[in-house]
Design an enzyme around this catalytic site. Structure first.
Site, PDB file in Angstrom:
ATOM      1  N   GLN A 172      -5.080  -1.776   9.465  1.00 13.32           N
ATOM      2  CA  GLN A 172      -4.915  -3.084   8.831  1.00 13.32           C
ATOM      3  C   GLN A 172      -5.475  -4.192   9.736  1.00 13.32           C
ATOM      4  O   GLN A 172      -5.201  -4.226  10.934  1.00 13.32           O
ATOM      5  CB  GLN A 172      -3.420  -3.323   8.537  1.00 13.32           C
ATOM      6  CG  GLN A 172      -3.120  -4.575   7.737  1.00 13.32           C
ATOM      7  CD  GLN A 172      -3.654  -4.526   6.303  1.00 13.32           C
ATOM      8  OE1 GLN A 172      -3.832  -3.469   5.730  1.00 13.32           O
ATOM      9  NE2 GLN A 172      -3.930  -5.681   5.740  1.00 13.32           N
ATOM     10  N   LYS A 219       0.838  -1.205   0.000  1.00 13.12           N
ATOM     11  CA  LYS A 219       0.000   0.000   0.000  1.00 13.12           C
ATOM     12  C   LYS A 219       0.875   1.257   0.000  1.00 13.12           C
ATOM     13  O   LYS A 219       0.585   2.227  -0.703  1.00 13.12           O
ATOM     14  CB  LYS A 219      -0.952  -0.013   1.206  1.00 13.12           C
ATOM     15  CG  LYS A 219      -2.071  -1.039   1.032  1.00 13.12           C
ATOM     16  CD  LYS A 219      -2.914  -1.257   2.280  1.00 13.12           C
ATOM     17  CE  LYS A 219      -3.878  -2.423   2.054  1.00 13.12           C
ATOM     18  NZ  LYS A 219      -4.700  -2.750   3.213  1.00 13.12           N
ATOM     19  N   ASP A 237     -11.212   2.237   3.337  1.00 16.47           N
ATOM     20  CA  ASP A 237     -11.437   0.792   3.241  1.00 16.47           C
ATOM     21  C   ASP A 237     -12.907   0.481   2.943  1.00 16.47           C
ATOM     22  O   ASP A 237     -13.238  -0.636   2.538  1.00 16.47           O
ATOM     23  CB  ASP A 237     -11.085   0.121   4.582  1.00 16.47           C
ATOM     24  CG  ASP A 237      -9.736  -0.581   4.547  1.00 16.47           C
ATOM     25  OD1 ASP A 237      -9.320  -1.012   3.467  1.00 16.47           O
ATOM     26  OD2 ASP A 237      -9.121  -0.693   5.626  1.00 16.47           O
TER      27      ASP A 237
HETATM   28  N1  GUN Z   1      -6.686  -7.190   5.805  1.00 13.98           N
HETATM   29  C1  GUN Z   1      -6.822  -7.891   4.642  1.00 13.98           C
HETATM   30  N2  GUN Z   1      -7.341  -7.100   3.661  1.00 13.98           N
HETATM   31  C2  GUN Z   1      -7.522  -5.872   4.211  1.00 13.98           C
HETATM   32  C3  GUN Z   1      -8.022  -4.625   3.707  1.00 13.98           C
HETATM   33  O1  GUN Z   1      -8.419  -4.475   2.538  1.00 13.98           O
HETATM   34  N3  GUN Z   1      -8.046  -3.587   4.607  1.00 13.98           N
HETATM   35  C4  GUN Z   1      -7.642  -3.723   5.906  1.00 13.98           C
HETATM   36  N4  GUN Z   1      -7.712  -2.648   6.706  1.00 13.98           N
HETATM   37  N5  GUN Z   1      -7.177  -4.866   6.406  1.00 13.98           N
HETATM   38  C5  GUN Z   1      -7.119  -5.932   5.558  1.00 13.98           C
END
Ligand code: GUN
Length: 263
Positions: free
Chosen positions: A96, A52, A119
């Site tokens: 996350q 990211k 998200d």
């Molecule tokens: N854990 C796995 N995929 C994601 C996601 O798209 N966003 C977040 N915040 N955690 C994750």
């Protein structure tokens, strides 16, 4: 059969975003800023967050990574969320997942200001999506919709199969599947698929593979070699939906920077 190339599409979209950011900044506008909160040292989460941050660089965004050890209290994490909610320089942020067991994930998600929830996990965004209002849509469905759109695949009036059937088995099963994808490598075989089908494979299971440097290979839910020849379109794993998810987060962050949905 045409391969739906998520890797190439994501690269193209990130380049388009970078151009738009350049134009925004040339006019004196603000550089979009994504913050990511990472708790603990889960291998998968470390990789996601690293990618990211790299995607932010490719898009010309500012990024901030906030790290905590996994003994952080729920109260401390809520205080961090509150600080990011109030930080005017941060346009959007993510916490996350998964979080350590002693922290209530839903409580954290609901503490995030829905206007910064890139998200798309906050109930306000989920609800607005359900009734078709402008909102942040979570990364995987947004990635799939973007792929279908870019490949000119019309879904209006089509039968879109998410492996469902009767009210007492198929539909509740589909609901459960939506909450928890199959995650069964190569589950879908050629006999389950009609000629000309469009298949979007969201499966990502790590299958042990001694020939690989990291000891595993990523496998989708579809038996690609036998199913692909029957399809009009299909996404591969890896290189299909996966790369689109982070690029969708970048799209949402750009929209957050431009205050596109929420002032
Ligand atoms: N854990 C796995 N995929 C994601 C996601 O798209 N966003 C977040 N915040 N955690 C994750």
């Amino acid at each position: 059969m045409q391969l739906i190339d998520g890797k190439a599409t994501a690269t193209a979209i990130k380049a388009e975003i970078a151009e738009e950011v350049k134009a925004i900044m040339a006019k004196g506008g603000k550089q979009p800023h994504l913050a990511a909160v990472l708790v603990g040292h889960d291998g998968g989460s470390e990789t996601y967050v690293k990618n990211k941050v790299l995607a932010c660089e490719a898009c010309g965004f500012k990024s901030t990574l906030i790290r905590y050890e996994d003994d952080i209290t729920e109260e401390e994490l809520l205080a961090c969320v509150d600080k990011l909610n109030k930080d005017d320089d941060v346009d959007g942020f993510i916490v996350q997942l998964p979080l350590p067991k002693h922290i209530d994930e839903q409580k954290i998600i609901e503490a995030i200001d829905y206007r910064k929830d890139v998200d798309g996990f906050h109930p306000i965004n989920v609800g607005r999506m359900a009734i078709g209002l402008p909102c942040f849509i979570s990364a995987t469905p947004l990635g799939i919709i973007t792929l279908l759109k870019r490949y000119g695949i019309e879904t209006s009036g089509k039968k879109c199969v998410i492996l469902g059937r009767s009210n007492i088995v198929g539909k509740p099963m589909a609901q459960l599947m939506m909450q928890k994808p199959i995650g069964s490598p190569e589950f879908v075989t050629a006999d389950m698929v009609k000629d000309g089908a469009v298949i979007v494979d969201v499966g990502t299971t790590r299958v042990p593979d001694a020939t690989r440097k990291n000891g595993f290979r990523l496998t989708g839910d579809v038996k690609f070699d036998e199913v692909a020849p029957k399809c009009s379109f299909i996404t591969p794993v890896p290189g299909g939906v996966g790369p689109m998810t982070i690029c969708s987060l970048m799209k949402n962050t750009l929209a957050a920077g431009k205050k596109e949905y929420y002032k």
